[in-house]
Design a protein around this motif. Structure first.
Motif, PDB file in Angstrom:
ATOM      1  N   VAL A 123     -39.931  -8.407  15.660  1.00 60.94           N
ATOM      2  CA  VAL A 123     -41.081  -8.470  14.745  1.00 60.94           C
ATOM      3  C   VAL A 123     -42.187  -7.606  15.331  1.00 60.94           C
ATOM      4  O   VAL A 123     -42.380  -7.565  16.541  1.00 60.94           O
ATOM      5  CB  VAL A 123     -41.585  -9.934  14.606  1.00 60.94           C
ATOM      6  CG1 VAL A 123     -42.922  -9.981  13.889  1.00 60.94           C
ATOM      7  CG2 VAL A 123     -40.580 -10.795  13.866  1.00 60.94           C
ATOM      8  N   SER A 125     -46.353  -6.839  14.764  1.00 64.64           N
ATOM      9  CA  SER A 125     -47.592  -7.194  14.061  1.00 64.64           C
ATOM     10  C   SER A 125     -48.556  -6.012  14.151  1.00 64.64           C
ATOM     11  O   SER A 125     -48.328  -5.051  14.893  1.00 64.64           O
ATOM     12  CB  SER A 125     -48.217  -8.428  14.694  1.00 64.64           C
ATOM     13  OG  SER A 125     -48.817  -8.079  15.929  1.00 64.64           O
ATOM     14  N   ARG A 126     -49.658  -6.130  13.416  1.00 67.45           N
ATOM     15  CA  ARG A 126     -50.681  -5.074  13.468  1.00 67.45           C
ATOM     16  C   ARG A 126     -51.193  -4.877  14.891  1.00 67.45           C
ATOM     17  O   ARG A 126     -51.355  -3.757  15.354  1.00 67.45           O
ATOM     18  CB  ARG A 126     -51.857  -5.454  12.568  1.00 67.45           C
ATOM     19  CG  ARG A 126     -51.582  -5.140  11.117  1.00 67.45           C
ATOM     20  CD  ARG A 126     -52.741  -5.556  10.274  1.00 67.45           C
ATOM     21  NE  ARG A 126     -52.687  -6.997  10.055  1.00 67.45           N
ATOM     22  CZ  ARG A 126     -52.953  -7.576   8.890  1.00 67.45           C
ATOM     23  NH1 ARG A 126     -53.307  -6.834   7.867  1.00 67.45           N
ATOM     24  NH2 ARG A 126     -52.881  -8.873   8.739  1.00 67.45           N
ATOM     25  N   LYS A 127     -51.410  -6.004  15.581  1.00 69.09           N
ATOM     26  CA  LYS A 127     -51.973  -5.884  16.937  1.00 69.09           C
ATOM     27  C   LYS A 127     -50.967  -5.309  17.924  1.00 69.09           C
ATOM     28  O   LYS A 127     -51.352  -4.616  18.853  1.00 69.09           O
ATOM     29  CB  LYS A 127     -52.508  -7.242  17.421  1.00 69.09           C
ATOM     30  CG  LYS A 127     -54.007  -7.353  17.207  1.00 69.09           C
ATOM     31  CD  LYS A 127     -54.582  -8.611  17.799  1.00 69.09           C
ATOM     32  CE  LYS A 127     -55.152  -9.487  16.703  1.00 69.09           C
ATOM     33  NZ  LYS A 127     -55.170 -10.890  16.998  1.00 69.09           N
ATOM     34  N   ASP A 128     -49.661  -5.592  17.704  1.00 66.09           N
ATOM     35  CA  ASP A 128     -48.635  -4.968  18.567  1.00 66.09           C
ATOM     36  C   ASP A 128     -48.775  -3.445  18.476  1.00 66.09           C
ATOM     37  O   ASP A 128     -48.711  -2.732  19.484  1.00 66.09           O
ATOM     38  CB  ASP A 128     -47.222  -5.351  18.101  1.00 66.09           C
ATOM     39  CG  ASP A 128     -46.905  -6.828  18.296  1.00 66.09           C
ATOM     40  OD1 ASP A 128     -47.504  -7.452  19.180  1.00 66.09           O
ATOM     41  OD2 ASP A 128     -46.036  -7.337  17.552  1.00 66.09           O
ATOM     42  N   ASN A 153     -36.930 -14.879  20.423  1.00 65.62           N
ATOM     43  CA  ASN A 153     -38.267 -15.506  20.309  1.00 65.62           C
ATOM     44  C   ASN A 153     -38.891 -15.329  18.925  1.00 65.62           C
ATOM     45  O   ASN A 153     -40.114 -15.307  18.806  1.00 65.62           O
ATOM     46  CB  ASN A 153     -39.209 -14.911  21.363  1.00 65.62           C
ATOM     47  CG  ASN A 153     -38.691 -15.154  22.763  1.00 65.62           C
ATOM     48  OD1 ASN A 153     -38.153 -16.226  23.044  1.00 65.62           O
ATOM     49  ND2 ASN A 153     -38.809 -14.154  23.620  1.00 65.62           N
ATOM     50  N   ILE A 154     -38.066 -15.167  17.916  1.00 66.25           N
ATOM     51  CA  ILE A 154     -38.608 -14.969  16.574  1.00 66.25           C
ATOM     52  C   ILE A 154     -38.605 -16.306  15.821  1.00 66.25           C
ATOM     53  O   ILE A 154     -37.587 -16.999  15.807  1.00 66.25           O
ATOM     54  CB  ILE A 154     -37.769 -13.929  15.781  1.00 66.25           C
ATOM     55  CG1 ILE A 154     -37.638 -12.626  16.564  1.00 66.25           C
ATOM     56  CG2 ILE A 154     -38.380 -13.693  14.402  1.00 66.25           C
ATOM     57  CD1 ILE A 154     -38.918 -11.896  16.805  1.00 66.25           C
ATOM     58  N   THR A 155     -39.720 -16.610  15.230  1.00 66.70           N
ATOM     59  CA  THR A 155     -39.812 -17.806  14.383  1.00 66.70           C
ATOM     60  C   THR A 155     -39.432 -17.392  12.964  1.00 66.70           C
ATOM     61  O   THR A 155     -39.993 -16.429  12.430  1.00 66.70           O
ATOM     62  CB  THR A 155     -41.243 -18.379  14.409  1.00 66.70           C
ATOM     63  OG1 THR A 155     -41.611 -18.556  15.778  1.00 66.70           O
ATOM     64  CG2 THR A 155     -41.315 -19.711  13.686  1.00 66.70           C
ATOM     65  N   GLN A 174     -49.305 -19.737  15.574  1.00 65.28           N
ATOM     66  CA  GLN A 174     -50.449 -18.823  15.433  1.00 65.28           C
ATOM     67  C   GLN A 174     -50.014 -17.410  15.081  1.00 65.28           C
ATOM     68  O   GLN A 174     -50.362 -16.432  15.744  1.00 65.28           O
ATOM     69  CB  GLN A 174     -51.286 -18.820  16.712  1.00 65.28           C
ATOM     70  CG  GLN A 174     -51.819 -20.204  17.027  1.00 65.28           C
ATOM     71  CD  GLN A 174     -52.762 -20.209  18.221  1.00 65.28           C
ATOM     72  OE1 GLN A 174     -52.948 -19.217  18.890  1.00 65.28           O
ATOM     73  NE2 GLN A 174     -53.360 -21.338  18.481  1.00 65.28           N
ATOM     74  N   ILE A 175     -49.205 -17.310  14.027  1.00 63.93           N
ATOM     75  CA  ILE A 175     -48.739 -16.004  13.554  1.00 63.93           C
ATOM     76  C   ILE A 175     -49.043 -15.878  12.060  1.00 63.93           C
ATOM     77  O   ILE A 175     -49.347 -16.869  11.399  1.00 63.93           O
ATOM     78  CB  ILE A 175     -47.223 -15.813  13.816  1.00 63.93           C
ATOM     79  CG1 ILE A 175     -46.437 -17.024  13.321  1.00 63.93           C
ATOM     80  CG2 ILE A 175     -46.968 -15.536  15.282  1.00 63.93           C
ATOM     81  CD1 ILE A 175     -44.943 -16.937  13.513  1.00 63.93           C
ATOM     82  N   ASP A 176     -48.954 -14.629  11.583  1.00 65.12           N
ATOM     83  CA  ASP A 176     -49.345 -14.371  10.185  1.00 65.12           C
ATOM     84  C   ASP A 176     -48.178 -14.457   9.210  1.00 65.12           C
ATOM     85  O   ASP A 176     -48.386 -14.634   8.010  1.00 65.12           O
ATOM     86  CB  ASP A 176     -49.951 -12.961  10.066  1.00 65.12           C
ATOM     87  CG  ASP A 176     -51.290 -12.871  10.771  1.00 65.12           C
ATOM     88  OD1 ASP A 176     -51.852 -13.925  11.096  1.00 65.12           O
ATOM     89  OD2 ASP A 176     -51.759 -11.746  10.986  1.00 65.12           O
ATOM     90  N   GLY A 177     -46.952 -14.261   9.720  1.00 59.37           N
ATOM     91  CA  GLY A 177     -45.834 -14.223   8.786  1.00 59.37           C
ATOM     92  C   GLY A 177     -44.515 -14.626   9.410  1.00 59.37           C
ATOM     93  O   GLY A 177     -44.358 -14.613  10.637  1.00 59.37           O
ATOM     94  N   LEU A 178     -43.574 -14.975   8.548  1.00 58.51           N
ATOM     95  CA  LEU A 178     -42.231 -15.358   9.002  1.00 58.51           C
ATOM     96  C   LEU A 178     -41.209 -14.553   8.213  1.00 58.51           C
ATOM     97  O   LEU A 178     -41.369 -14.391   6.995  1.00 58.51           O
ATOM     98  CB  LEU A 178     -41.935 -16.830   8.670  1.00 58.51           C
ATOM     99  CG  LEU A 178     -42.789 -17.943   9.224  1.00 58.51           C
ATOM    100  CD1 LEU A 178     -42.344 -19.258   8.603  1.00 58.51           C
ATOM    101  CD2 LEU A 178     -42.646 -17.985  10.734  1.00 58.51           C
ATOM    102  N   PRO A 179     -40.136 -14.106   8.880  1.00 58.54           N
ATOM    103  CA  PRO A 179     -39.038 -13.544   8.095  1.00 58.54           C
ATOM    104  C   PRO A 179     -38.260 -14.688   7.433  1.00 58.54           C
ATOM    105  O   PRO A 179     -38.059 -15.738   8.047  1.00 58.54           O
ATOM    106  CB  PRO A 179     -38.186 -12.833   9.148  1.00 58.54           C
ATOM    107  CG  PRO A 179     -38.508 -13.484  10.443  1.00 58.54           C
ATOM    108  CD  PRO A 179     -39.902 -14.042  10.324  1.00 58.54           C
TER     109      PRO A 179
END
Ligand code: ADP
Length: 216
Positions: A123, A125-128, A153-155, A174-179
């Motif tokens: 995954v 994210s924008r911050k990654d 480690n993917i939710t 504390q994440i924005d999205g899930l697959p």
């Protein structure tokens, strides 16, 4: 608080059933000097909303559930499948530069990374991507696999999961999205195909639909 707005006639029907139930549709119609056909839509709404229950040959009776109880029951039945969006994926060999272009063009906050077999491996994210851009590396030569959050480690969630459980994962991790994934068994190992995306935006949309009573 009445969650589902009932009209005057529906309120009256509800009161008649509370006082006289079990009572047939015919009998309710008689009390209101209306035809059974005229009452049919109101009885359907009251039954669908959960205020009334109907037993064949017995009639309608009051369930005794409050608007708030019925709302909770309905919210707890919402599934990921009803609210998920289309996922945006990049291959693990794509460069960080390509991933930044994709996240802008597709207007999403999270990218899912897949391998050559189309299985989920990470995954982004924008911050990654921001973090990676702050270094001195050439973004076109760094593959996303170096900077992504990786399996195991993917939710994740599945289409049949309850929406509020997915929301709970977003909060807890504390994440924005899930697959949204589908499990595939390959030589005894479980791999995951990405079939959807569920984000805080989907949750906000669900909340608005609930408020407008436009959800099922
Ligand atoms: P941002 O980092 O842009 O605020 P997130 O809060 O979603 O976005 O991501 C925070 C961190 O969690 C990032 O490092 C990201 O790779 C990771 N992450 C995002 N979504 C997931 C997920 N579903 N499973 C595991 N890690 C995730």
């Amino acid at each position: 608080m009445m969650i589902i707005e009932l009209n005057q006639r529906q309120e009256t029907i509800l009161q008649i059933v509370k006082d006289n139930g079990p009572i047939t549709g015919e009998q309710i119609a008689e009390k209101l000097s209306l035809t059974r056909a005229t009452l049919r839509p109101d009885l359907a709404i009251l039954s669908m909303a959960g205020f009334l229950d109907a037993r064949p040959r017995v009639g309608y009776f009051y369930t005794g559930k409050t608007g708030a109880q019925l709302l909770t029951e309905r919210v707890k039945k919402l599934t990921v499948k009803q609210y998920q969006s289309v996922p945006v994926v990049v291959n693990e060999s794509a460069s960080v530069y390509d991933a930044i272009c994709t996240i802008y063009l597709e207007d999403v906050g999270t990218l899912f990374v897949i391998n050559g077999d189309s299985h989920l491996v990470g995954v982004l994210s924008r911050k990654d991507l921001l973090r990676a851009s702050m270094g001195k590396q050439n973004l076109e030569s760094v593959p996303v696999s170096i900077i992504m959050t990786r399996m195991p480690n993917i939710t994740m969630c599945h289409e049949g999961d309850l929406l509020f459980e997915a929301a709970n994962k977003l909060i807890n991790k504390q994440i924005d999205g899930l697959p949204v994934v589908r499990d595939v068994e390959i030589n005894g190992n479980i791999k995951y195909e990405v079939i959807g995306r569920i984000t805080k935006t989907n949750m906000t949309k669900a909340l608005v639909q609930i408020a407008l009573d436009d959800f099922h």
